[in-house]
Design a protein around this motif. Sequence first.
Motif, mmCIF file in Angstrom:
data_model
loop_
_atom_site.group_PDB
_atom_site.id
_atom_site.type_symbol
_atom_site.label_atom_id
_atom_site.label_comp_id
_atom_site.label_asym_id
_atom_site.label_seq_id
_atom_site.Cartn_x
_atom_site.Cartn_y
_atom_site.Cartn_z
ATOM 1 N N CYS A 194 -1.692 9.802 -7.634
ATOM 2 C CA CYS A 194 -2.764 9.820 -8.420
ATOM 3 C C CYS A 194 -4.231 9.341 -7.684
ATOM 4 O O CYS A 194 -4.371 8.115 -7.828
ATOM 5 C CB CYS A 194 -2.527 9.190 -9.729
ATOM 6 S SG CYS A 194 -1.644 10.004 -11.011
ATOM 7 N N GLU A 195 -4.978 10.244 -6.789
ATOM 8 C CA GLU A 195 -5.846 9.820 -6.187
ATOM 9 C C GLU A 195 -7.085 9.784 -7.155
ATOM 10 O O GLU A 195 -7.329 10.931 -8.061
ATOM 11 C CB GLU A 195 -6.138 10.728 -5.083
ATOM 12 C CG GLU A 195 -6.952 10.156 -4.127
ATOM 13 C CD GLU A 195 -8.592 10.629 -4.111
ATOM 14 O OE1 GLU A 195 -9.319 9.930 -3.628
ATOM 15 O OE2 GLU A 195 -8.795 11.591 -4.805
ATOM 16 N N PHE B 77 -3.181 1.372 -5.987
ATOM 17 C CA PHE B 77 -3.689 2.242 -4.591
ATOM 18 C C PHE B 77 -4.966 1.519 -4.268
ATOM 19 O O PHE B 77 -5.407 1.373 -2.978
ATOM 20 C CB PHE B 77 -3.512 3.527 -4.780
ATOM 21 C CG PHE B 77 -4.129 4.242 -3.460
ATOM 22 C CD1 PHE B 77 -2.879 4.584 -2.566
ATOM 23 C CD2 PHE B 77 -5.360 4.721 -3.517
ATOM 24 C CE1 PHE B 77 -3.327 5.065 -1.430
ATOM 25 C CE2 PHE B 77 -5.672 5.522 -2.409
ATOM 26 C CZ PHE B 77 -4.918 5.626 -1.375
ATOM 27 N N ILE B 78 -5.779 1.337 -5.086
ATOM 28 C CA ILE B 78 -7.240 0.916 -4.810
ATOM 29 C C ILE B 78 -7.378 -0.201 -4.359
ATOM 30 O O ILE B 78 -8.244 -0.826 -3.416
ATOM 31 C CB ILE B 78 -8.222 1.203 -6.127
ATOM 32 C CG1 ILE B 78 -8.147 2.823 -6.395
ATOM 33 C CG2 ILE B 78 -9.515 0.476 -5.891
ATOM 34 C CD1 ILE B 78 -9.232 3.094 -7.825
ATOM 35 N N PHE C 82 0.744 -1.189 0.171
ATOM 36 C CA PHE C 82 0.040 -0.187 0.062
ATOM 37 C C PHE C 82 0.930 1.095 0.212
ATOM 38 O O PHE C 82 0.728 2.102 -0.737
ATOM 39 C CB PHE C 82 -0.922 0.012 1.128
ATOM 40 C CG PHE C 82 -2.011 0.994 1.185
ATOM 41 C CD1 PHE C 82 -2.595 1.353 -0.019
ATOM 42 C CD2 PHE C 82 -2.252 1.708 2.477
ATOM 43 C CE1 PHE C 82 -3.765 2.523 0.324
ATOM 44 C CE2 PHE C 82 -3.369 2.792 2.466
ATOM 45 C CZ PHE C 82 -3.904 2.873 1.308
ATOM 46 N N THR C 83 1.816 1.195 1.081
ATOM 47 C CA THR C 83 2.729 2.600 0.989
ATOM 48 C C THR C 83 3.647 2.540 -0.015
ATOM 49 O O THR C 83 4.117 3.836 -0.559
ATOM 50 C CB THR C 83 3.460 2.374 2.246
ATOM 51 O OG1 THR C 83 4.303 1.282 2.298
ATOM 52 C CG2 THR C 83 2.631 2.873 3.402
ATOM 53 N N SER C 84 3.954 1.594 -0.892
ATOM 54 C CA SER C 84 4.900 1.242 -1.885
ATOM 55 C C SER C 84 4.448 1.792 -3.183
ATOM 56 O O SER C 84 5.209 2.116 -3.984
ATOM 57 C CB SER C 84 5.554 -0.080 -2.147
ATOM 58 O OG SER C 84 6.300 -0.639 -0.863
ATOM 59 N N TYR D 66 -3.982 8.144 6.734
ATOM 60 C CA TYR D 66 -4.566 6.701 6.313
ATOM 61 C C TYR D 66 -3.509 6.212 5.201
ATOM 62 O O TYR D 66 -3.296 4.786 5.266
ATOM 63 C CB TYR D 66 -5.812 6.628 5.878
ATOM 64 C CG TYR D 66 -6.120 6.869 4.614
ATOM 65 C CD1 TYR D 66 -6.309 5.909 3.512
ATOM 66 C CD2 TYR D 66 -6.442 8.171 4.163
ATOM 67 C CE1 TYR D 66 -6.515 6.381 2.253
ATOM 68 C CE2 TYR D 66 -6.713 8.795 2.856
ATOM 69 C CZ TYR D 66 -6.957 7.650 1.782
ATOM 70 O OH TYR D 66 -7.305 8.128 0.702
ATOM 71 N N THR D 67 -2.859 6.800 4.497
ATOM 72 C CA THR D 67 -2.070 6.268 3.414
ATOM 73 C C THR D 67 -0.649 5.789 3.856
ATOM 74 O O THR D 67 0.024 4.842 3.630
ATOM 75 C CB THR D 67 -1.732 7.108 2.110
ATOM 76 O OG1 THR D 67 -1.174 8.361 2.634
ATOM 77 C CG2 THR D 67 -3.235 7.256 1.555
ATOM 78 N N VAL D 68 -0.152 6.693 5.094
ATOM 79 C CA VAL D 68 1.365 6.648 5.493
ATOM 80 C C VAL D 68 1.231 6.141 7.047
ATOM 81 O O VAL D 68 2.040 5.102 7.420
ATOM 82 C CB VAL D 68 2.122 7.662 5.122
ATOM 83 C CG1 VAL D 68 3.580 7.439 5.613
ATOM 84 C CG2 VAL D 68 2.185 8.167 3.767
ATOM 85 N N VAL D 69 0.487 6.972 7.697
ATOM 86 C CA VAL D 69 0.791 6.879 9.091
ATOM 87 C C VAL D 69 0.234 5.517 9.656
ATOM 88 O O VAL D 69 0.771 4.670 10.540
ATOM 89 C CB VAL D 69 0.182 7.993 9.904
ATOM 90 C CG1 VAL D 69 0.053 7.941 11.461
ATOM 91 C CG2 VAL D 69 0.809 9.376 9.606
#
Length: 315
Positions: A177-178, A102-103, A71-73, A276-279
């Motif tokens: 790219c969200e 990402f999704i 996910f983080t990668s 939520y993407t990193v922490v």
Amino acid sequence: MVPGNDTQDSEFLLQGLSMKPQLQPLIFGLFLLMYLITGFGNMLIILAVNSHLHTPMYFFLSNLSFVDICFTSTTIPKMLQNIRTQRKVLTYEDCITQMYFFILFAVLDMFLLTMMAYDRFVAICHPLHYTVIMNPQLCGLLLLVSWMISALNSLLQSVMVLRLSFCTDLEIPHFFCEINQLIQLACSDMFLNEIVMYFAAAILGGGSLTGILYSYSKIISSIQRISSAQGKYKTFSTCASHLSVVSLFYCTCLGVYLSSAATHSSHSSAIASVMYTVVTPMMNPFIYSLRNKDIKRALERIIRKAGIKVMLWVV
């Protein structure tokens, strides 16, 4: 320019978290540190589970750690590269690929948290049938179905974006790219894309959260029937780590989208998305290792063995 003619040649400019040059070294160092901590911490969890812990709960935990690394990668390495090279351009193909993965891993995260809640529900509410219900075949099937649904959903979202037309050199006020930001930049009609995106979010995200809440409602009602306070605490403590991770993941996700909807600021949304993407993936190993005795003991064994091997190598 006719919309759509140059879609395949479009380049997206990721604005990142800040456009100020003096902040770039700080952002680079901070995100590199968080990425290394996330990878190292989750790898330790995977090693601990694969070496010493083989119950269904830890099977799902090791998969959650693997998904968190992936996910983080999908976002941080590209972000670090952009900062280092001072080139924040992303090609159309790279943007779609990043969005797809990402999704994929975001939905997998939700499914794994739901499966872990179901595991705790069976363990507490049906302890005598736990080994029968949570057998290896069921665990493997749940994981396989989760991967299939996540992959199909991610593919659907990507195909829906591919049908859109984009102009060239478009700016995305985000560090990756969200999908929502990407759709807003389309030159063509995006109504159908929004319908599909929100419908999938409601079904997958809402269904996952509903499953977790249902499992914990049954768990709480089962704990309330335990007579002793010590028994209640001991039973609930088996859920504490998972409940902490669920709260952190869903609260940060909801916080990001509610705050962005209230402020209508894409830049604020990008900063909040870091939670939520990193922490969250970075904090998961700490939560499980600090609150779980089995994980602590397994990690101690690994560290002890590694120390012995180092000493023998030195000698």
